[in-house]
Design a protein around this motif. Sequence first.
Motif, mmCIF file in Angstrom:
data_model
loop_
_atom_site.group_PDB
_atom_site.id
_atom_site.type_symbol
_atom_site.label_atom_id
_atom_site.label_comp_id
_atom_site.label_asym_id
_atom_site.label_seq_id
_atom_site.Cartn_x
_atom_site.Cartn_y
_atom_site.Cartn_z
ATOM 1 N N ASN A 1 0.809 -1.216 0.000
ATOM 2 C CA ASN A 1 0.000 0.000 0.000
ATOM 3 C C ASN A 1 0.845 1.269 0.000
ATOM 4 O OD1 ASN A 1 -2.880 -0.775 0.018
ATOM 5 N ND2 ASN A 1 -2.307 -1.897 1.848
ATOM 6 N N GLN B 1 -8.127 -5.275 -2.269
ATOM 7 C CA GLN B 1 -8.703 -4.005 -1.829
ATOM 8 C C GLN B 1 -8.536 -2.914 -2.888
ATOM 9 O OE1 GLN B 1 -6.730 -3.453 1.971
ATOM 10 N NE2 GLN B 1 -8.562 -4.094 3.088
ATOM 11 N N SER C 1 -12.006 -2.208 1.417
ATOM 12 C CA SER C 1 -11.164 -1.289 2.175
ATOM 13 C C SER C 1 -11.797 -0.837 3.480
ATOM 14 C CB SER C 1 -10.807 -0.063 1.315
ATOM 15 O OG SER C 1 -10.022 -0.451 0.203
ATOM 16 N N LYS D 1 -9.107 -2.794 7.419
ATOM 17 C CA LYS D 1 -7.727 -2.360 7.226
ATOM 18 C C LYS D 1 -6.846 -3.014 8.284
ATOM 19 C CE LYS D 1 -5.320 1.953 6.141
ATOM 20 N NZ LYS D 1 -5.505 3.418 6.012
ATOM 21 N N LYS E 1 -3.360 -2.823 10.569
ATOM 22 C CA LYS E 1 -2.418 -1.851 11.112
ATOM 23 C C LYS E 1 -1.483 -2.534 12.103
ATOM 24 C CE LYS E 1 -5.703 2.008 10.740
ATOM 25 N NZ LYS E 1 -6.200 3.243 11.382
ATOM 26 N N ASN F 1 -9.410 6.777 12.696
ATOM 27 C CA ASN F 1 -9.437 6.733 11.234
ATOM 28 C C ASN F 1 -8.914 8.056 10.686
ATOM 29 O OD1 ASN F 1 -9.977 6.363 8.533
ATOM 30 N ND2 ASN F 1 -12.196 6.501 8.736
ATOM 31 N N TYR G 1 -1.512 3.519 8.664
ATOM 32 C CA TYR G 1 -1.232 2.091 8.806
ATOM 33 C C TYR G 1 -0.643 1.768 10.171
ATOM 34 C CZ TYR G 1 -2.419 1.538 3.951
ATOM 35 O OH TYR G 1 -3.121 1.531 2.780
#
Length: 203
Positions: A7, A67, A74, A77, A79, A159, A179
Amino acid sequence: VSYMFFNSIMEVMKLCDFTDKQRLRTSFWLSAFWAVSIELGDGVTQWGYSWHDLAANFSGIGMAYLQSRYPSLSNIKFKMSYWPTSYYLNNGFEGWTLTNDYHGHMYWMTFDIHNMLPEKHKKRWPAFLNMAIGYGVDPESPRNKAITDRAFAIGLDWNLGAWRGKNRTLNTVKRLADYVHYPAPAYYWQTNQSSIIVPLLFR
């Protein structure tokens, strides 16, 4: 980590105005090459080759690829968070590297609740707040034994994508920074005990 690597390449190439096709191909092959080279390198060290690690890396690459092709995916996610273990804190970080201190890692699956809700219910959940499930190991588990003491968490996640601006570079930096799972209230437990995470701690 391969998921984040894929990503990150996608985001930087998007900023540089590469086409979607170029971004996908480059991100996939660079991530795949990195994953294979790391595992081959481990194969000639004390760590040894692990097909489990390689499978996990390609799972991350595959999820990132899907994604990018199907935006609805998406809403989920992955992390990572990190907090140094007492082993390194008590030894002045001698010999420390982020990849060596596995006990301090926690990996999170986050859910964009706001975006997943029907349009008429979106106002009931703030866009900047996600739910998250975390997985790691007991940070105080002895380093010289097999890691069997697991750690889990369920809680909130920030977010960063909810804060949108007009500057493309800053937006890219923000998406890359998203991330990382930042400190947020969560319930944390280990296989041999349980406790509450306070908001100011990563774990």
